[in-house]
Motif scaffolding. Structure first.
Motif, PDB file in Angstrom:
ATOM      1  N   LEU A  20       0.837  -1.208   0.000  1.00  0.00           N
ATOM      2  CA  LEU A  20       0.000   0.000   0.000  1.00  0.00           C
ATOM      3  C   LEU A  20       0.868   1.252   0.000  1.00  0.00           C
ATOM      4  O   LEU A  20       0.561   2.224  -0.698  1.00  0.00           O
ATOM      5  N   TYR A  23       2.016   1.643  -3.762  1.00  0.00           N
ATOM      6  CA  TYR A  23       0.979   1.997  -4.738  1.00  0.00           C
ATOM      7  C   TYR A  23       0.290   3.319  -4.402  1.00  0.00           C
ATOM      8  O   TYR A  23      -0.049   4.092  -5.295  1.00  0.00           O
ATOM      9  N   VAL A  24       0.114   3.602  -3.126  1.00  0.00           N
ATOM     10  CA  VAL A  24      -0.489   4.877  -2.717  1.00  0.00           C
ATOM     11  C   VAL A  24       0.580   5.965  -2.665  1.00  0.00           C
ATOM     12  O   VAL A  24       0.398   7.053  -3.208  1.00  0.00           O
ATOM     13  N   LYS A  30      -5.549   5.486  -4.775  1.00  0.00           N
ATOM     14  CA  LYS A  30      -6.329   5.672  -3.548  1.00  0.00           C
ATOM     15  C   LYS A  30      -7.058   4.375  -3.222  1.00  0.00           C
ATOM     16  O   LYS A  30      -7.503   3.642  -4.108  1.00  0.00           O
ATOM     17  N   GLU A  31      -7.143   4.098  -1.930  1.00  0.00           N
ATOM     18  CA  GLU A  31      -7.845   2.910  -1.468  1.00  0.00           C
ATOM     19  C   GLU A  31      -9.345   3.168  -1.557  1.00  0.00           C
ATOM     20  O   GLU A  31      -9.839   4.172  -1.054  1.00  0.00           O
ATOM     21  N   LEU A  41      -7.682  -0.651  -5.027  1.00  0.00           N
ATOM     22  CA  LEU A  41      -7.055   0.641  -5.288  1.00  0.00           C
ATOM     23  C   LEU A  41      -7.483   1.143  -6.656  1.00  0.00           C
ATOM     24  O   LEU A  41      -7.726   0.358  -7.569  1.00  0.00           O
ATOM     25  N   SER A  43      -6.544   4.517  -9.508  1.00  0.00           N
ATOM     26  CA  SER A  43      -5.724   5.700  -9.763  1.00  0.00           C
ATOM     27  C   SER A  43      -6.579   6.947  -9.589  1.00  0.00           C
ATOM     28  O   SER A  43      -7.802   6.903  -9.709  1.00  0.00           O
TER      29      SER A  43
END
Length: 119
Positions: A20, A23-24, A30-31, A41, A43
């Motif tokens: 997380l 990727y975040v 965003k989750e 998730l 984009s």
């Protein structure tokens, strides 16, 4: 069969919180949902979905048939995106041009999956 496009890709990860963070933190995703060991998730500007699935099995992102998946950035921001990935601690596998108008960089995520940053 005519599909309406791809709606998600799911990858196994060895450490959900570390992935997380990648990727975040680096890719700006965003989750959107969490169900136990599965996190969805998206984009910031897309309808794409990646699901991260925590597994107790060993994860090796270099095998299993998945070659890579990509994230676009504006062409004028490509060099800065590559530098940001380096500063984030990513292994940068290669940088170049697919054609006169398409830049690429391949980086590794925490579990070894190859990600293309395209500009």
């Amino acid at each position: 069969m005519k599909t309406m496009g791809m709606n998600h890709i799911q990858i196994s990860v060895s450490n959900l919180e570390r992935s997380l963070g990648f990727y975040v933190g680096l890719l700006g995703m965003k989750e959107t949902a969490r169900h136990g060991s599965l996190v969805f998730l998206q984009s910031a500007q897309g309808n794409d979905v990646i699901t991260l699935h925590q597994t107790s099995e060993p994860v090796d992102g270099s095998v299993g048939g998945l070659q890579h998946f990509g994230f676009p950035v504006p062409k004028e921001d490509h060099a800065a995106a590559v530098e940001e990935a380096r500063e984030f601690g990513c292994e940068v596998l290669g940088v170049g041009q697919h054609s006169e108008n398409v830049l690429y960089a391949y980086i590794k995520d925490p579990d070894g999956y190859t990600i293309e940053i395209e500009g």
